[in-house]
Structure formats: C-alpha cells, structure tokens
Motif scaffolding. Structure first.
Motif, PDB file in Angstrom:
ATOM      1  N   ASN A 107       2.467  11.979  16.472  1.00  0.00           N
ATOM      2  CA  ASN A 107       1.859  10.972  15.470  1.00  0.00           C
ATOM      3  C   ASN A 107       0.212  11.080  15.059  1.00  0.00           C
ATOM      4  OD1 ASN A 107       1.207  11.117  18.279  1.00  0.00           O
ATOM      5  ND2 ASN A 107       0.644   8.907  18.555  1.00  0.00           N
ATOM      6  N   ILE A 108       0.046  10.581  14.054  1.00  0.00           N
ATOM      7  CA  ILE A 108      -1.270  10.619  13.249  1.00  0.00           C
ATOM      8  C   ILE A 108      -1.544   9.227  12.976  1.00  0.00           C
ATOM      9  CG2 ILE A 108      -0.865  12.996  12.044  1.00  0.00           C
ATOM     10  CD1 ILE A 108      -0.534  11.371   9.539  1.00  0.00           C
ATOM     11  N   PHE A 109      -2.931   9.126  13.024  1.00  0.00           N
ATOM     12  CA  PHE A 109      -3.239   7.626  12.765  1.00  0.00           C
ATOM     13  C   PHE A 109      -4.390   7.718  11.589  1.00  0.00           C
ATOM     14  CE2 PHE A 109      -6.368   8.597  15.958  1.00  0.00           C
ATOM     15  CZ  PHE A 109      -7.704   8.040  15.685  1.00  0.00           C
ATOM     16  N   CYS A 110      -4.497   6.550  10.534  1.00  0.00           N
ATOM     17  CA  CYS A 110      -5.247   6.667   9.437  1.00  0.00           C
ATOM     18  C   CYS A 110      -6.065   5.233   9.659  1.00  0.00           C
ATOM     19  CB  CYS A 110      -4.384   6.671   8.192  1.00  0.00           C
ATOM     20  SG  CYS A 110      -3.150   7.923   8.189  1.00  0.00           S
ATOM     21  N   CYS A 111      -7.452   5.643   9.561  1.00  0.00           N
ATOM     22  CA  CYS A 111      -8.431   4.438   9.476  1.00  0.00           C
ATOM     23  C   CYS A 111      -9.508   4.409   8.455  1.00  0.00           C
ATOM     24  CB  CYS A 111      -8.899   4.297  11.009  1.00  0.00           C
ATOM     25  SG  CYS A 111      -9.820   5.642  11.436  1.00  0.00           S
ATOM     26  N   THR A 112     -10.202   3.376   8.206  1.00  0.00           N
ATOM     27  CA  THR A 112     -11.165   3.386   7.522  1.00  0.00           C
ATOM     28  C   THR A 112     -12.384   3.450   8.348  1.00  0.00           C
ATOM     29  OG1 THR A 112     -11.381   0.908   7.687  1.00  0.00           O
ATOM     30  CG2 THR A 112     -10.196   1.703   5.673  1.00  0.00           C
ATOM     31  N   GLN A 113     -13.349   3.873   7.567  1.00  0.00           N
ATOM     32  CA  GLN A 113     -14.715   4.250   8.255  1.00  0.00           C
ATOM     33  C   GLN A 113     -15.086   2.999   9.123  1.00  0.00           C
ATOM     34  OE1 GLN A 113     -17.678   6.269   6.006  1.00  0.00           O
ATOM     35  NE2 GLN A 113     -18.635   7.344   7.640  1.00  0.00           N
ATOM     36  N   ASP A 114     -15.039   1.957   8.553  1.00  0.00           N
ATOM     37  CA  ASP A 114     -15.550   0.561   9.346  1.00  0.00           C
ATOM     38  C   ASP A 114     -14.537  -0.078  10.440  1.00  0.00           C
ATOM     39  OD1 ASP A 114     -13.812  -0.196   7.410  1.00  0.00           O
ATOM     40  OD2 ASP A 114     -15.235  -2.103   6.697  1.00  0.00           O
ATOM     41  N   CYS A 115     -13.241   0.847  10.592  1.00  0.00           N
ATOM     42  CA  CYS A 115     -12.410   0.111  11.400  1.00  0.00           C
ATOM     43  C   CYS A 115     -12.861  -0.355  13.039  1.00  0.00           C
ATOM     44  CB  CYS A 115     -11.121   1.048  11.328  1.00  0.00           C
ATOM     45  SG  CYS A 115      -9.615   0.382  12.651  1.00  0.00           S
ATOM     46  N   GLU A 116     -12.798  -1.485  13.346  1.00  0.00           N
ATOM     47  CA  GLU A 116     -13.317  -2.074  14.431  1.00  0.00           C
ATOM     48  C   GLU A 116     -12.337  -1.399  15.710  1.00  0.00           C
ATOM     49  OE1 GLU A 116     -10.530  -5.006  13.195  1.00  0.00           O
ATOM     50  OE2 GLU A 116     -12.103  -3.779  12.165  1.00  0.00           O
ATOM     51  N   LEU A 117     -11.222  -1.294  15.403  1.00  0.00           N
ATOM     52  CA  LEU A 117     -10.191  -0.747  16.416  1.00  0.00           C
ATOM     53  C   LEU A 117     -10.614   0.517  16.975  1.00  0.00           C
ATOM     54  CD1 LEU A 117      -6.828  -2.117  14.848  1.00  0.00           C
ATOM     55  CD2 LEU A 117      -8.625  -3.365  16.539  1.00  0.00           C
ATOM     56  N   VAL A 118     -11.320   1.461  16.304  1.00  0.00           N
ATOM     57  CA  VAL A 118     -11.275   2.882  16.794  1.00  0.00           C
ATOM     58  C   VAL A 118     -12.799   3.221  16.833  1.00  0.00           C
ATOM     59  CG1 VAL A 118     -10.980   5.301  15.850  1.00  0.00           C
ATOM     60  CG2 VAL A 118      -9.261   3.583  15.369  1.00  0.00           C
ATOM     61  N   HIS A 119     -12.991   3.421  18.122  1.00  0.00           N
ATOM     62  CA  HIS A 119     -14.397   4.334  18.670  1.00  0.00           C
ATOM     63  C   HIS A 119     -13.963   5.715  19.063  1.00  0.00           C
ATOM     64  CE1 HIS A 119     -15.773  -0.041  19.976  1.00  0.00           C
ATOM     65  NE2 HIS A 119     -15.576   0.026  18.792  1.00  0.00           N
ATOM     66  N   GLN A 127      -2.468  13.471   2.776  1.00  0.00           N
ATOM     67  CA  GLN A 127      -3.122  13.673   1.416  1.00  0.00           C
ATOM     68  C   GLN A 127      -3.120  12.274   0.820  1.00  0.00           C
ATOM     69  OE1 GLN A 127      -0.978  16.885  -0.171  1.00  0.00           O
ATOM     70  NE2 GLN A 127      -2.707  18.320   0.039  1.00  0.00           N
ATOM     71  N   ARG A 128      -2.105  11.578   0.697  1.00  0.00           N
ATOM     72  CA  ARG A 128      -1.987  10.186   0.049  1.00  0.00           C
ATOM     73  C   ARG A 128      -2.859   9.068   0.780  1.00  0.00           C
ATOM     74  NH1 ARG A 128       0.332  12.662  -3.362  1.00  0.00           N
ATOM     75  NH2 ARG A 128       2.333  12.283  -4.231  1.00  0.00           N
ATOM     76  N   MET A 129      -2.791   9.328   2.016  1.00  0.00           N
ATOM     77  CA  MET A 129      -3.651   8.265   2.782  1.00  0.00           C
ATOM     78  C   MET A 129      -5.300   8.634   2.848  1.00  0.00           C
ATOM     79  SD  MET A 129      -1.471   6.163   3.836  1.00  0.00           S
ATOM     80  CE  MET A 129      -2.548   5.071   4.984  1.00  0.00           C
ATOM     81  N   GLN A 130      -5.636   9.777   2.641  1.00  0.00           N
ATOM     82  CA  GLN A 130      -7.007  10.164   2.324  1.00  0.00           C
ATOM     83  C   GLN A 130      -7.539   9.871   1.177  1.00  0.00           C
ATOM     84  OE1 GLN A 130      -6.563  14.559   3.122  1.00  0.00           O
ATOM     85  NE2 GLN A 130      -7.549  14.216   5.216  1.00  0.00           N
ATOM     86  N   SER A 131      -6.443   9.759  -0.009  1.00  0.00           N
ATOM     87  CA  SER A 131      -7.000   9.265  -1.336  1.00  0.00           C
ATOM     88  C   SER A 131      -6.991   7.935  -1.623  1.00  0.00           C
ATOM     89  CB  SER A 131      -5.667   9.937  -2.442  1.00  0.00           C
ATOM     90  OG  SER A 131      -4.480   9.150  -2.089  1.00  0.00           O
ATOM     91  N   LEU A 132      -6.429   7.228  -0.616  1.00  0.00           N
ATOM     92  CA  LEU A 132      -6.481   5.721  -0.380  1.00  0.00           C
ATOM     93  C   LEU A 132      -7.694   5.298   0.353  1.00  0.00           C
ATOM     94  CD1 LEU A 132      -2.793   4.838   0.215  1.00  0.00           C
ATOM     95  CD2 LEU A 132      -4.083   4.364  -2.081  1.00  0.00           C
ATOM     96  N   GLY A 133      -8.491   6.137   0.734  1.00  0.00           N
ATOM     97  CA  GLY A 133      -9.790   5.669   1.424  1.00  0.00           C
ATOM     98  C   GLY A 133      -9.817   5.876   2.965  1.00  0.00           C
ATOM     99  N   LEU A 144       0.729  -1.387  -0.044  1.00  0.00           N
ATOM    100  CA  LEU A 144       0.132   0.078   0.063  1.00  0.00           C
ATOM    101  C   LEU A 144       0.817   1.330   0.212  1.00  0.00           C
ATOM    102  CD1 LEU A 144      -2.940   1.092   0.591  1.00  0.00           C
ATOM    103  CD2 LEU A 144      -2.216   1.266   2.739  1.00  0.00           C
ATOM    104  N   LEU A 145       1.896   1.230   0.806  1.00  0.00           N
ATOM    105  CA  LEU A 145       2.654   2.511   1.039  1.00  0.00           C
ATOM    106  C   LEU A 145       3.651   2.411  -0.021  1.00  0.00           C
ATOM    107  CD1 LEU A 145       3.267   2.160   4.851  1.00  0.00           C
ATOM    108  CD2 LEU A 145       1.572   3.616   3.465  1.00  0.00           C
ATOM    109  N   GLN A 146       4.241   1.575  -0.694  1.00  0.00           N
ATOM    110  CA  GLN A 146       5.027   1.737  -1.821  1.00  0.00           C
ATOM    111  C   GLN A 146       4.762   2.692  -3.041  1.00  0.00           C
ATOM    112  OE1 GLN A 146       5.962  -2.014  -3.793  1.00  0.00           O
ATOM    113  NE2 GLN A 146       6.684  -2.912  -1.654  1.00  0.00           N
ATOM    114  N   ASN A 147       5.671   3.559  -3.451  1.00  0.00           N
ATOM    115  CA  ASN A 147       5.295   4.532  -4.797  1.00  0.00           C
ATOM    116  C   ASN A 147       4.550   5.545  -4.366  1.00  0.00           C
ATOM    117  OD1 ASN A 147       7.108   2.743  -6.330  1.00  0.00           O
ATOM    118  ND2 ASN A 147       5.478   1.507  -6.463  1.00  0.00           N
ATOM    119  N   GLN A 148       4.019   5.898  -3.143  1.00  0.00           N
ATOM    120  CA  GLN A 148       3.326   6.968  -2.870  1.00  0.00           C
ATOM    121  C   GLN A 148       3.936   8.414  -2.469  1.00  0.00           C
ATOM    122  OE1 GLN A 148       0.111   6.835  -2.604  1.00  0.00           O
ATOM    123  NE2 GLN A 148       0.019   4.621  -3.096  1.00  0.00           N
TER     124      GLN A 148
END
Length: 222
Positions: free
Chosen positions: A89-101, A56-62, A12-16
């Motif tokens: 630190n920042i964290f990036c998660c999808t909307q359905d990530c079960e780890l983050v409440h 910006q890259r992580m946002q573009s990846l959803g 996922l992170l390659q070539n970003q």
C-alpha cells in the motif's frame, strides 16, 4: 444515499490511465447502497504493474505520495526510481491533510506516521492497495491460491467500481475486532448471495484451517 466524497474520488480517478476499484469499508457500503458507518479513509484497489503510473498521476494532481515500510514508518516517494516496495500500500495526501501527522527519522525522506482516525471529510487522502491478477482472476494478496474471477470480484453501483464483499470480508477477517469490521460483516452477509457466501466460506477454510468465527456463521464448511 452514498457519500459525495466517494463520487468526488471517482471523478478524480476517472481517465487517469489506470484501473481501480473502491475497497475496504466503502466497498461494503457500495454493495449495500447506503452509508452504514463512519469511514477513516478512502481505500482503492489497484494493480502492481500500474503502480508507477498511479504515483505519477497522483503527484500531478497535487498529492504527496508515501509508501508504507512497516514499523510505523513511511517513505516519501519523490522519484519513482527510488522505492522499497516492502508493502502493498501507498497513500496520497495533500500537504494540508489533517489526517496525516509525520515525524522525522534519521533516514532521508523517511518518517514516522501518526494517522488520525477521526473520519475523512475532504478529498485530501487516498490509499492504494496493490493486487495481482492472473488468467482473468483476482488473487488474494495473502495467498495467491485463493482467487476470484475478475467478473465477480469487481462490481459496480451507479458506475462506481468496487471490490466484491466476499473478498473485502476475507481481508477484514484478519482483524475482526477492529472498529467497524464486524459491522461490515453483519451488513454485507445479510445481502450476499449464496454463491458469495460459499466462496467466503471456502476461502476462510483455506486461510484458517482451525476455524474462524465468520466461517461458522456465514454458511457451511467444506
């Protein structure tokens, strides 16, 4: 055999367009070449000048991107022009990530975070920890006088970049009772070179002049 999740993250992170390396417990496992314990999440070393690019890259990846504020609060970054940059630190998660409440506060785009330490099984969460480098050295975030040449600090296993164990353990030295940290130390120090152990000893002596239990175990003091 390494977890497929790490290989997926690397793909996922390659070539970003930004440099990165695995850190935290996964970096210890990459150093060893085997999965030694359950990991709560994926931690990635990155560099401050590339922070906006990463967001910006992580946002573009959803992924949704949040920055830590301290006190259990996080800020949802929707515009890179509006950041507090209070923590590294920042964290990036999808909307359905079960780890983050997340729980709303009375501040716009600011939430209380409840993170579930159940172990990550899907590529729906990545945390980035930002670092400085200077004169081909990686600087320890808690004391820039403590540094390690980048050629020694960023290692590779099967083309996967990871933070060297001596620097990983220095970060973990602040909370040796945290789940998994002593195990990380025990596994890593058994395979570290004398040069790596010596660097860790010197760094621990700088950071803990009154002594640290890992300093006394890993080798001689200076």
């Amino acid at each position: 055999m390494l977890n497929e999740l790490i290989r997926q993250a690397d793909t996922l992170l390659q070539n970003q367009g930004f440099a990165y390396a695995f850190c935290g417990g996964w970096a210890i496992d990459l150093f060893i070449g085997a999965e030694t314990r359950k990991h709560g999440d994926i931690d990635i070393l990155a560099y401050w000048p590339e922070r906006d690019t990463i967001i910006q890259r992580m946002q573009s990846l959803g992924f949704q991107v949040y920055e830590m504020l301290g006190g259990g609060k996080v800020h949802h970054i929707t515009d890179i022009r509006h950041q507090s940059k209070m923590k590294r630190n920042i964290f990036c998660c999808t909307q359905d990530c079960e780890l983050v409440h997340l729980f709303e506060t009375d501040e716009a785009e600011t939430y209380f975070l409840d993170f579930q330490h159940t172990g990550q099984t899907k590529l729906n969460y990545i945390e980035f920890l930002f670092n400085d480098k200077e004169d081909a050295d990686l600087l320890y975030a808690r004391n820039p006088a403590v540094r390690l040449p980048l050629s020694d600090a960023i290692l590779y296993r099967d083309h996967l970049p990871y933070l060297a164990p001596e620097m990983c353990l220095l970060y973990k030295s602040t909370d040796t009772e945290r789940e998994g940290y002593q195990s990380d130390y025990d596994h890593a120090v058994a395979r570290m070179s004398q040069c790596q152990k010596h660097w860790l000893d010197r760094a621990l002596t700088v950071m803990y002049p009154e002594g640290h239990k890992w300093n006394s175990v890993s080798g001689r003091k200076e």
